[in-house]
Design a protein around this motif. Sequence first.
Motif, short mmCIF file in Angstrom:
data_model
loop_
_atom_site.label_atom_id
_atom_site.label_comp_id
_atom_site.label_asym_id
_atom_site.label_seq_id
_atom_site.Cartn_x
_atom_site.Cartn_y
_atom_site.Cartn_z
N VAL A 1 0.78 -1.27 0.01
CA VAL A 1 -0.17 -0.02 0.02
C VAL A 1 0.93 1.29 0.20
CG1 VAL A 1 -1.52 1.51 1.49
CG2 VAL A 1 -1.92 -1.11 1.08
N LEU A 2 1.87 1.28 0.72
CA LEU A 2 2.81 2.45 0.99
C LEU A 2 3.42 2.66 -0.34
CD1 LEU A 2 4.35 2.08 4.47
CD2 LEU A 2 2.89 4.01 3.58
N TRP A 3 3.96 1.48 -1.10
CA TRP A 3 4.68 1.77 -2.16
C TRP A 3 3.77 2.13 -3.52
CZ3 TRP A 3 4.53 -1.46 -6.99
CH2 TRP A 3 5.45 -1.41 -7.72
N LEU B 1 2.16 6.77 -6.86
CA LEU B 1 1.17 7.69 -7.28
C LEU B 1 1.95 9.05 -7.26
CD1 LEU B 1 -2.09 6.04 -6.15
CD2 LEU B 1 -1.32 6.42 -8.40
N ALA B 2 2.55 9.39 -6.08
CA ALA B 2 2.88 10.71 -5.70
C ALA B 2 4.26 11.09 -6.74
CB ALA B 2 3.52 10.79 -4.31
N LEU B 3 4.87 10.00 -7.32
CA LEU B 3 6.09 10.09 -8.21
C LEU B 3 5.40 10.36 -9.62
CD1 LEU B 3 8.58 7.40 -7.24
CD2 LEU B 3 8.65 9.89 -6.98
N GLY B 4 4.00 10.27 -9.78
CA GLY B 4 3.50 10.39 -11.10
C GLY B 4 3.85 11.65 -11.71
N PRO B 5 3.73 12.79 -11.27
CA PRO B 5 4.02 14.07 -11.63
C PRO B 5 5.27 14.19 -12.04
CG PRO B 5 2.73 14.46 -9.77
CD PRO B 5 2.73 12.83 -9.99
N ILE B 6 6.12 13.83 -11.27
CA ILE B 6 7.70 13.70 -11.50
C ILE B 6 8.09 12.91 -12.81
CG2 ILE B 6 9.88 13.38 -10.65
CD1 ILE B 6 8.88 13.77 -7.70
N ILE B 7 7.61 11.85 -12.86
CA ILE B 7 7.88 11.09 -13.91
C ILE B 7 7.23 11.57 -15.31
CG2 ILE B 7 7.39 8.67 -14.86
CD1 ILE B 7 7.39 7.44 -11.96
N ALA B 8 6.01 12.07 -15.15
CA ALA B 8 5.48 12.69 -16.34
C ALA B 8 6.37 13.77 -16.90
CB ALA B 8 3.94 13.25 -15.97
N ALA B 9 7.03 14.47 -15.84
CA ALA B 9 7.97 15.83 -16.34
C ALA B 9 9.18 15.42 -17.03
CB ALA B 9 8.19 16.47 -15.15
N VAL B 10 9.49 14.00 -16.79
CA VAL B 10 10.92 13.80 -17.55
C VAL B 10 10.48 13.26 -19.00
CG1 VAL B 10 12.93 11.82 -17.26
CG2 VAL B 10 11.59 12.97 -15.23
N PRO C 1 10.53 4.24 -8.65
CA PRO C 1 9.55 3.73 -7.67
C PRO C 1 10.17 2.57 -6.74
CG PRO C 1 8.53 4.19 -9.84
CD PRO C 1 9.99 4.16 -9.95
N ILE C 2 10.61 1.63 -7.40
CA ILE C 2 11.02 0.60 -6.64
C ILE C 2 12.47 0.79 -5.70
CG2 ILE C 2 12.67 -0.65 -8.02
CD1 ILE C 2 9.68 -2.45 -6.02
N ALA C 3 13.16 1.49 -6.41
CA ALA C 3 14.33 2.37 -5.50
C ALA C 3 13.60 2.81 -4.14
CB ALA C 3 14.98 3.24 -5.93
N LEU C 4 12.64 3.49 -4.26
CA LEU C 4 12.24 4.29 -2.87
C LEU C 4 11.39 3.21 -2.10
CD1 LEU C 4 10.68 7.73 -4.51
CD2 LEU C 4 13.00 7.11 -3.39
N GLY C 5 10.98 1.94 -2.87
CA GLY C 5 10.18 1.12 -1.87
C GLY C 5 11.37 0.37 -1.22
N CYS C 6 12.61 0.37 -1.79
CA CYS C 6 13.91 -0.29 -0.87
C CYS C 6 13.97 0.60 0.41
CB CYS C 6 14.93 -0.28 -1.69
SG CYS C 6 15.02 -1.35 -3.24
#
Length: 275
Positions: free
Chosen positions: A31-33, A38-47, A63-68
Motif C-alpha cells: 500500500v505504501l509503495w 502515485l506521488a511520483l506520477g507528476p515527477i515521472i511525467a515531467a521527465v 519507484p522500486i528504489a524508493l520502496g527499498c
Amino acid sequence: MAEPQNTSGWKRFWERGGWWRSLLVVVGYYVLWQLLSLALGPIIAAVDTSNEAVAVLVSYGLPIALGCVILVVFALTTGWLRELFGKQPIRGRGWMWIAVVVTVLFNVLHFAGIDYAQAGGGLVAAWVVSSLFVGFAEEFLTRGLVVNLMRKAGYREIVVAVVSAALFAALHAGNLLSGQSVLATGFQLLYTFAFGICMYLALRVTGNLIWPILIHGTTDSATFLFTGNPAPGAISALAAQGNIVVILTGLILLIFIRGRVDAPTPAFADTQKPA
C-alpha cells in the motif's frame, strides 16, 4: 529468551512474529509503495522518457528504489537490519544447490540469448540497475522480513517456505489492475511461487540474504532484456524454456524441505541442526 524490559512496544510487537504479522508487513509495504508511486506520477511525467533506457530507470527503477528505502527504514525501526543480513540460523543441505544452479543457469542462458546490438548498452544498464532494486525490495521483504517473522513464531521450515513464496507471488496479483490478462497473471503467480521456493532454498544453502537478492535481480534483468531483444539461435530456444523449468524445480524441491528454527530468535546467532 526473555525480551529486554527497555524494548519498545513496536519492537516487541514484531518480535512475536507470526503469519498474520507477515501478511501485515507485506500489505503495508504494498500500500505504501503504491501511494509513493502515485506521488511520483507528476515527477515521472515531467521527465522526457522518449529514450527507452531513461523510461526504464524513471518509470520502473525509481519507484522500486524508493520502496527499498521504505523496507530499510522499517528494518531499522525493529533493529533487524544486521540480523537479516547475518548468517542463517539453520544450515542448508547439498540438494538445495539445485535451486541455485537452475536459476543461475537460465540467467546465463537468457543473457547469452540477448541481441545486444538491438538492445543497446544504455537499455541493458538501465534494466540491470532497476532489476537489482527489484531483487533487493522483493527478497528483503519476503525472504528477509517474512521469513524472520515466521521463524520467530516457531513455524516449521516448510510453512516458512510456503508462506514466504505465497506472499511473494501475491504481490504480483496487482498486475491485474494494470490490464494484464487473468490467464497471464495466473501463470505469473505459479511461476513466482515456484521461483520464491527456489529463492528460499538459495537463502538456506548460501547462508545469506544477499545471494537471493542478486539472483533475483539478475533474473529479472535477463528475462526482460531477453523477452524484448531475443537473438536467433539454439541458445535462445533453450533459454525460452526457463519459466517451465523453474516452476518444476520449485514445486519438486518443495517436497524435501524439513526442519524448524527454535523461537523466539531475537537475533540470528544460534546455529541449529541442518534440515
